[in-house]
Scaffold this motif. Structure first.
Motif, PDB file in Angstrom:
ATOM      1  N   GLU A  75       0.773  -0.845   0.231  1.00 36.72           N
ATOM      2  CA  GLU A  75      -0.091  -0.336  -0.310  1.00 36.72           C
ATOM      3  C   GLU A  75       0.792   1.166   0.267  1.00 36.72           C
ATOM      4  N   VAL A  76       1.010   2.004  -0.812  1.00 33.55           N
ATOM      5  CA  VAL A  76       1.814   2.904  -1.382  1.00 33.55           C
ATOM      6  C   VAL A  76       1.296   3.783  -2.633  1.00 33.55           C
ATOM      7  N   ALA A  77       1.410   5.223  -2.338  1.00 33.46           N
ATOM      8  CA  ALA A  77       0.955   6.241  -2.763  1.00 33.46           C
ATOM      9  C   ALA A  77       1.695   6.487  -4.526  1.00 33.46           C
ATOM     10  N   MET A  78       3.511   6.074  -4.417  1.00 31.61           N
ATOM     11  CA  MET A  78       4.674   5.665  -5.318  1.00 31.61           C
ATOM     12  C   MET A  78       4.571   4.730  -5.553  1.00 31.61           C
ATOM     13  N   PRO A  79       4.533   4.057  -6.124  1.00 31.12           N
ATOM     14  CA  PRO A  79       4.784   2.410  -6.504  1.00 31.12           C
ATOM     15  C   PRO A  79       6.051   2.700  -7.348  1.00 31.12           C
ATOM     16  N   ARG A  80       6.214   3.582  -8.060  1.00 32.59           N
ATOM     17  CA  ARG A  80       7.920   3.947  -8.868  1.00 32.59           C
ATOM     18  C   ARG A  80       8.083   5.683  -8.574  1.00 32.59           C
ATOM     19  N   HIS A  81       9.426   5.597  -8.066  1.00 32.56           N
ATOM     20  CA  HIS A  81       9.935   6.801  -8.438  1.00 32.56           C
ATOM     21  C   HIS A  81      11.346   7.027  -9.285  1.00 32.56           C
ATOM     22  N   LEU A  82      11.418   8.155  -9.377  1.00 36.03           N
ATOM     23  CA  LEU A  82      12.316   8.957 -10.997  1.00 36.03           C
ATOM     24  C   LEU A  82      13.971   8.607 -10.619  1.00 36.03           C
ATOM     25  N   GLN A  83      14.447   8.153 -11.643  1.00 34.44           N
ATOM     26  CA  GLN A  83      16.229   7.390 -10.943  1.00 34.44           C
ATOM     27  C   GLN A  83      16.371   9.295 -11.381  1.00 34.44           C
ATOM     28  N   ASP A  84      17.645   8.917 -10.385  1.00 30.06           N
ATOM     29  CA  ASP A  84      18.233  11.207 -11.012  1.00 30.06           C
ATOM     30  C   ASP A  84      18.571  10.610 -12.300  1.00 30.06           C
ATOM     31  N   GLY A  85      18.722  11.506 -12.917  1.00 31.85           N
ATOM     32  CA  GLY A  85      18.868  11.936 -14.822  1.00 31.85           C
ATOM     33  C   GLY A  85      17.589  11.586 -15.771  1.00 31.85           C
ATOM     34  N   GLU A  86      16.599  10.682 -15.024  1.00 33.91           N
ATOM     35  CA  GLU A  86      15.073  10.549 -15.601  1.00 33.91           C
ATOM     36  C   GLU A  86      15.007  11.783 -16.202  1.00 33.91           C
ATOM     37  N   GLU A  87      14.881  12.877 -15.236  1.00 34.87           N
ATOM     38  CA  GLU A  87      13.869  13.639 -15.521  1.00 34.87           C
ATOM     39  C   GLU A  87      14.597  14.535 -16.599  1.00 34.87           C
ATOM     40  N   PHE A  88      15.923  13.721 -17.710  1.00 40.70           N
ATOM     41  CA  PHE A  88      15.943  14.446 -18.374  1.00 40.70           C
ATOM     42  C   PHE A  88      15.316  13.784 -20.430  1.00 40.70           C
ATOM     43  N   GLN A  89      15.038  12.326 -19.340  1.00 42.45           N
ATOM     44  CA  GLN A  89      14.706  11.323 -20.944  1.00 42.45           C
ATOM     45  C   GLN A  89      13.387  11.552 -21.140  1.00 42.45           C
ATOM     46  N   ILE A  90      12.424  11.682 -19.837  1.00 33.65           N
ATOM     47  CA  ILE A  90      11.129  11.698 -20.239  1.00 33.65           C
ATOM     48  C   ILE A  90      10.511  13.204 -20.828  1.00 33.65           C
TER      49      ILE A  90
ATOM     50  N   LEU B 251       8.022  16.916 -21.223  1.00 39.67           N
ATOM     51  CA  LEU B 251       7.673  17.760 -20.350  1.00 39.67           C
ATOM     52  C   LEU B 251       6.378  17.670 -19.470  1.00 39.67           C
ATOM     53  N   PRO B 252       5.345  16.723 -20.482  1.00 39.57           N
ATOM     54  CA  PRO B 252       4.390  16.201 -19.811  1.00 39.57           C
ATOM     55  C   PRO B 252       4.427  15.146 -18.847  1.00 39.57           C
ATOM     56  N   GLN B 253       5.140  14.049 -19.076  1.00 42.32           N
ATOM     57  CA  GLN B 253       5.003  13.291 -18.469  1.00 42.32           C
ATOM     58  C   GLN B 253       6.513  13.406 -17.133  1.00 42.32           C
ATOM     59  N   LEU B 254       6.773  15.046 -16.945  1.00 41.65           N
ATOM     60  CA  LEU B 254       7.932  15.367 -16.414  1.00 41.65           C
ATOM     61  C   LEU B 254       6.279  15.936 -15.048  1.00 41.65           C
ATOM     62  N   VAL B 255       5.462  16.727 -15.597  1.00 38.71           N
ATOM     63  CA  VAL B 255       4.480  17.018 -15.207  1.00 38.71           C
ATOM     64  C   VAL B 255       3.301  16.879 -14.594  1.00 38.71           C
ATOM     65  N   LYS B 256       3.402  15.091 -14.595  1.00 36.90           N
ATOM     66  CA  LYS B 256       2.508  14.375 -14.293  1.00 36.90           C
ATOM     67  C   LYS B 256       3.215  13.988 -13.206  1.00 36.90           C
ATOM     68  N   HIS B 257       4.474  13.487 -13.504  1.00 37.77           N
ATOM     69  CA  HIS B 257       4.857  12.844 -12.144  1.00 37.77           C
ATOM     70  C   HIS B 257       5.263  13.726 -11.141  1.00 37.77           C
ATOM     71  N   GLY B 258       5.160  15.524 -10.941  1.00 34.74           N
ATOM     72  CA  GLY B 258       5.132  16.083 -10.239  1.00 34.74           C
ATOM     73  C   GLY B 258       3.929  16.008  -9.216  1.00 34.74           C
ATOM     74  N   ARG B 259       2.987  16.460 -10.728  1.00 34.99           N
ATOM     75  CA  ARG B 259       1.360  16.400  -9.710  1.00 34.99           C
ATOM     76  C   ARG B 259       1.401  15.127  -8.915  1.00 34.99           C
ATOM     77  N   ASP B 260       1.480  13.511  -9.375  1.00 32.83           N
ATOM     78  CA  ASP B 260       1.941  12.420  -8.298  1.00 32.83           C
ATOM     79  C   ASP B 260       2.219  12.725  -7.340  1.00 32.83           C
ATOM     80  N   LEU B 261       3.064  12.973  -7.399  1.00 35.45           N
ATOM     81  CA  LEU B 261       3.736  13.508  -6.343  1.00 35.45           C
ATOM     82  C   LEU B 261       3.075  14.513  -4.915  1.00 35.45           C
ATOM     83  N   PHE B 262       3.271  15.545  -5.259  1.00 38.95           N
ATOM     84  CA  PHE B 262       1.663  16.342  -5.069  1.00 38.95           C
ATOM     85  C   PHE B 262       0.830  15.801  -4.752  1.00 38.95           C
ATOM     86  N   THR B 263       0.310  15.325  -5.074  1.00 40.34           N
ATOM     87  CA  THR B 263      -1.212  14.889  -4.293  1.00 40.34           C
ATOM     88  C   THR B 263      -1.021  13.366  -3.947  1.00 40.34           C
ATOM     89  N   ALA B 264      -0.021  12.512  -4.333  1.00 42.31           N
ATOM     90  CA  ALA B 264       0.307  11.287  -3.198  1.00 42.31           C
ATOM     91  C   ALA B 264       0.091  11.188  -1.216  1.00 42.31           C
TER      92      ALA B 264
END
Length: 544
Positions: A37-52, A54-67
């Motif tokens: 039972e976790v809010a964030m089953p996946r976290h970004l690895q350092d460096g992955e923020e440059f590989q995804i 912009l919409p994916q990055l914003v969505k991940h940030g929103r997921d963290l904000f609403t987790a």
């Protein structure tokens, strides 16, 4: 991507109480997701923020904000305060039934639990029920037990005095993060300009500090190389500190209502630990478990970048002006009187971003230590005008300067005018020492110092964009109407308040009607100025 979970051997509660240590161990080895039972089953690895994207990055940030964080992924901090310091009494860890303390934190399951108004938009403001108790995180677990004398444990402050609800912290309204990227970039540019003036001030000289039309007083560089800062206006104490020949930073700190935080990133690093017990690697270290919950790497560097970008790219507020001739006339009069009585002196209607200041970057070059800084990771850039971001958005404009010698048209550099109605300066807006709007504690001073307990009278000029549909009002959120907030202005704002009171009843009402147009617009609205049906509207109206 991987969720980092410690699998160290569990300690019993009894052993923890006897030894003063406590560890919450993962219930799962990480080899299977079944039953977790976790809010964030996946976290970004350092460096992955440059590989995804912009919409994916914003969505991940929103997921963290609403987790809604759980103890199976590091939610909670059994052995540390919200400041990051160890508990005053580690024999009473913050585990059930002490795992949540509305008054001294952790007190929220998610960021969006408090930031969700209006329209349920993650990142918005909140009712007074979600007020944050600033500085209560320095206590282990507030109980107000008069027999508990241990400083900062449950009832006594740093010097052993008993606290009550009204003196333990500063109660502040939860604000929306609307247009936060534009605000941070304005602060960076003002800091840049003030520092350039400072650096050009030779020993034995003084200079007037001003940026974007906002005056910040005078700095004096003494002949011996030291600096005199008492004539600098509108900056927090942390930005004025100087030792020997080291100059003051002159940093603009646009976040927190008392101007304490430089960047969205610093704000996020603070808040995740303070409110949720989720600790970032850049603040607490890689593979460390300072809060003793059995989890390491609860928030990666890439995660913090994502949640910062999510907030930075939030929509900006706009205006709603009904198609009613009487209201339109009142709004026009109200705008004029707002200027005439001096409100716009501090609530500057718009500040300019130049030099492509709408290219938001992580990290902020002025970040303090324990937050990601330039050189510690590659720079990530985001164009705040990108069409893929939530609307409405601000756009750069160009204005003609005339024709050159050969008749060609010349244009100024593109500029975005940010209509936030603020000067990003601190102002004393309180009356005498009995003014109930004075905060009991000054977060600009070291905890427990005389200055800390002297209280706070200075607040950043409130950003009025979006104010009308984000009640309650004032820094403490105890006013239900904007009129109450206006009439509470004193100190440096006294003359403007008195000028407002000298207006006729109809003119005062017109000012309120103008302020009522400054609204957060429903998600997806594409135009900044709308009628009551959110259709585009020309304003001011064309002259007949």
């Amino acid at each position: 991507m991987q969720l980092f979970i410690s699998t160290s051997r569990p300690l019993s509660v009894l052993t923890a109480l006897l030894t003063g240590t406590f560890t919450v161990t993962a219930q799962f080895s990480g080899t299977t997701p079944i039953g977790r039972e976790v809010a964030m089953p996946r976290h970004l690895q350092d460096g992955e923020e440059f590989q995804i994207s912009l919409p994916q990055l914003v969505k991940h940030g929103r997921d963290l904000f609403t987790a809604v964080w759980t103890e199976q992924e590091g939610g909670g901090r059994p052995l540390t305060k919200g400041t990051g310091a160890p508990l005053a009494d580690p024999t009473q860890p913050l585990v059930f039934p002490r795992n949540f303390a509305r008054l001294s934190d952790p007190e929220a399951n998610s960021c969006a639990g408090c930031h969700a108004q209006p329209f349920g938009i993650a990142g918005g403001g909140a009712d007074i029920v979600a007020n944050v108790f600033v500085l209560r995180q320095r206590f282990d677990f507030l109980t107000f037990d008069p027999f508990d004398k241990l400083p900062t444990k449950g009832s006594a402050d740093e010097i052993g005095r008993p606290v009550i609800q009204q003196t333990a912290a500063n109660s502040r309204a939860t604000l929306g993060m609307w247009g936060a990227g534009y605000i941070e970039m304005l602060a960076r540019q003002i800091t840049r300009d003030l520092q350039a003036i400072r650096d050009a001030t030779a020993p034995g000289e003084s200079s007037t500090l001003a940026a974007k039309g906002i005056a910040h007083g005078t700095t004096l560089h003494r002949a011996d190389g030291t600096w005199h800062t008492s004539q600098i206006d509108g900056l927090p104490a942390a930005s004025l500190g100087t030792s020997g020949t080291t100059p003051p930073s002159l940093d603009i700190r646009p976040f927190h209502q008392a101007g304490r935080v430089v960047s969205i990133r610093e704000f996020s690093n603070n808040a995740f630990n303070h409110h949720h017990g989720i600790q970032s690697t850049e603040r607490f270290g890689v593979n460390t478990d300072p809060d003793g919950d059995g989890f390491v790497n609860e928030l990666t560097r890439a995660d913090v970048t994502a949640v910062s970008v999510f907030q930075a790219t939030m929509q900006v507020p706009g205006r709603v002006i009904p198609n009613n001739p009487d209201l339109e006339r009142a709004v026009l009069v109200g705008e004029q009187r707002f200027q005439a009585v001096g409100c716009a002196t501090c609530h500057v209607p718009a500040l300019p971003l130049d030099n492509q200041g709408w290219i938001y970057t992580e990290p902020n070059p002025y970040n303090p230590p324990a937050n990601l800084r330039p050189g510690e990771a590659p720079t990530l850039s985001v164009d705040l005008t990108d069409d893929k971001l939530p609307t409405p958005r601000l756009r750069p404009i160009k204005s003609e300067t005339g024709r050159g010698q050969r008749g060609e048209r010349s244009e100024r550099e593109a500029i975005i005018y940010v209509p936030a109605f603020t000067d990003l300066k601190l102002h004393d807006i309180c009356a005498d020492a009995s003014d109930p709007n004075i905060e009991p504690l000054d977060m600009q001073q070291p905890n427990g110092s005389m200055g800390f307990f002297a209280g706070n009278r200075k607040f950043i000029t409130k950003k009025l964009w979006g104010c009308a549909n984000e009640p309650p009002f004032f820094h403490h959120g105890q006013f239900a109407t904007m009129r109450q907030a206006i009439l509470a202005h004193a100190g440096q704002a006294l003359a403007s308040r008195q000028a407002y009171q000298s207006l006729s009843i109809d003119e005062q009402a017109a000012v309120i009607e103008f302020l009522k147009t400054l609204q957060v617009l429903p998600p997806g609205t594409r135009h900044l100025v709308c009628d009551e049906n959110y259709q585009p509207k020309q304003w001011p109206p064309a002259q007949e």
